[in-house]
Design an enzyme around this catalytic site. Structure first.
Site: not given
Ligand code: IFM
Length: 450
Positions: A167, A353
């Site tokens: 990210e 994710e």
């Molecule tokens: O926990 C985070 C992760 O580290 C990065 N993406 C979003 C998740 C949830 O907020």
């Protein structure tokens, strides 16, 4: 009659975590400090005053966590490597014990038939590097390249799929513009500079990886939500396009098109010269990738404010919100995947994710019943399957997260539990939630009921 919506043969089904959020052992075996150690140890930064010192104690409990992955039936695991475990000062002498930890972890995964998907950077910048300018200092491009090379040499014989940065849009925006994540800076011009350096560092790591590991695959993992105009008006449509540019095209256009979106720096009201773009930089960033990783959680409506400025509306495209107030809109997942594919071509995509937080508890029967998460996953996985049917090349899917963990500025608040596995942070007891069992069924049939 309901039917099974099938996924392509060989589809990757995994879970995801990150080093600072689960490992703990923050000062064990030679690990150096990171910006998150300093940030979380600073009073007032984390909602519940907690930190990642112990987290899920995964550094010591990883064999148990691997056994859980096997019980769930996952065939892949996405984790991150803590830069300050490998290089306590961020550069210079290598901490072999840090490398040993990840070697054991990777070997343990491979023994169980679980493919490792490591990420080189999930936000835990070595503090010593931050004190030397960190992401604001252009030298970080080489620092990151050197670190990547050390990891490639240590694990490259067993790892095929590498992600450079998790990210990049979140760690730059939240850390340097909004200032709610480490290192807590709030400055627009600094933020844009860090964007450029993060992208250059990504390109540099891929360049070195290609030289060292010709058979490996490389990608990057931005967070992408679908953005819709609140109304059909031209002003709202323009606002939505601008929101896409700020959150996503700013990062992906240089990577896939070799240029920043037109007018983006003016829109940020900063002079392009302050970004520090040198001749050849965009070619370095534009290095070909083998896949794009995406993280996806929610979608938004955007409108033009009274002065034409971009505003996110309170209303959501979906009908409900999760415990952290994020919009739940499964169709946005498919729309996002289609939008990316349309803009950059049909490239292999891994959903690195996806998931939802909920204040889960152990029930009196000893189980964790989390129907909200199961419903979310069912709808989002169906939406992803529709995107595949529509031609998007999704190769794999990872749920955030394997374990309840340290949710950054939220700490361990109950409403920020994202795991398929409940963690009692006082005892470190792990309990697979109902949603974890549901995920196992999906994996077992490589599909989901319509
Ligand atoms: O926990 C985070 C992760 O580290 C990065 N993406 C979003 C998740 C949830 O907020």
């Amino acid at each position: 009659m309901s039917k099974l919506l099938q996924f392509p043969k060989g589809f990757v089904w995994g879970t995801a975590t990150s080093a600072y959020q689960i490992e703990g052992a923050w000062n064990k075996d030679g690990r150096g400090e990171s910006i998150w150690d300093r940030f979380s140890h600073t009073p007032g930064r984390i909602a519940d005053g907690s930190n990642g010192d112990t987290a899920c104690d995964h550094y010591h409990r990883w064999p148990e966590d691997l056994a859980i992955m096997q019980e769930l039936g996952t065939n892949a695991y996405r984790f991150s490597i803590a830069w300050p475990r490998i290089l306590p000062e961020g550069r210079g002498s290598i901490n072999e014990k840090g490398l040993d930890f990840y070697k054991q972890l990777v070997d343990g995964l491979l023994e169980k038939g679980i493919e490792p998907f490591p990420t080189l950077y999930h936000w835990d910048l070595p503090l010593a590097l931050h004190d030397a300018g960190g992401w604001v200092n252009r030298r970080i491009v080489d620092w990151f390249g050197d670190y990547a090379e050390i990891v490639f040499k240590a694990l490259g014989d067993r790892v095929t799929s590498w992600s450079t940065i998790n990210e990049p849009n979140m760690c730059t925006f939240l850390g340097y513009d909004l200032g709610i994540h480490a290192p807590g800076v709030r400055d627009r011009a600094t933020f844009v500079r860090t964007v450029h350096h993060v992208l250059l560092a990504h390109g540099e790591a891929v360049r070195r990886g290609r030289m060292l590991l010709p058979k490996a695959r490389f990608g990057i993992v931005p967070a992408i939500g679908a953005i819709y105009p609140a109304t059909e008006s031209q002003a709202d449509q323009d606002a939505a396009e601008q929101a896409w540019a700020f959150t996503t095209w700013l990062y992906l256009d240089p990577i896939f098109r070799g240029q920043y979106p037109k007018g983006i720096f003016e829109a940020f009201q900063i002079q392009e010269e302050t970004v520090g773009i040198l001749k050849g930089d965009l070619e370095r960033i534009n290095i070909p990738l083998d896949f794009l990783g995406v993280t996806h959680y929610y979608s938004d409506y955007v409108k033009a404010g009274i002065e034409g400025e971009l505003e996110y509306t309170d209303e959501s495209p979906g009908s409900s919100k999760n415990a952290l107030g994020w919009n739940i809109y499964p169709d946005g997942f498919r729309d996002m995947l289609l939008t990316i594919t349309k803009r950059y071509g049909r490239l292999p995509i891994y959903v690195m994710e996806n998931g939802t937080p909920h204040p889960d508890e152990i029930s009196s029967d000893g189980f964790v019943h989390d129907p909200e998460r199961t419903a979310y996953l069912r709808e989002y996985i169906r939406s992803m399957q529709r995107a595949i049917m529509d031609g998007v090349d999704v190769r794999g899917y990872f749920i955030w997260s394997l374990l309840d963990n340290f949710e950054w500025s939220e700490g361990y608040r109950d409403k920020a539990r994202f795991g398929l596995v409940h963690v009692d942070f006082a005892t470190q007891k792990r309990t697979i939630k109902d949603s974890g069992r549901f995920y196992s069924e999906i994996i077992g049939q490589n599909g989901i009921m319509d």
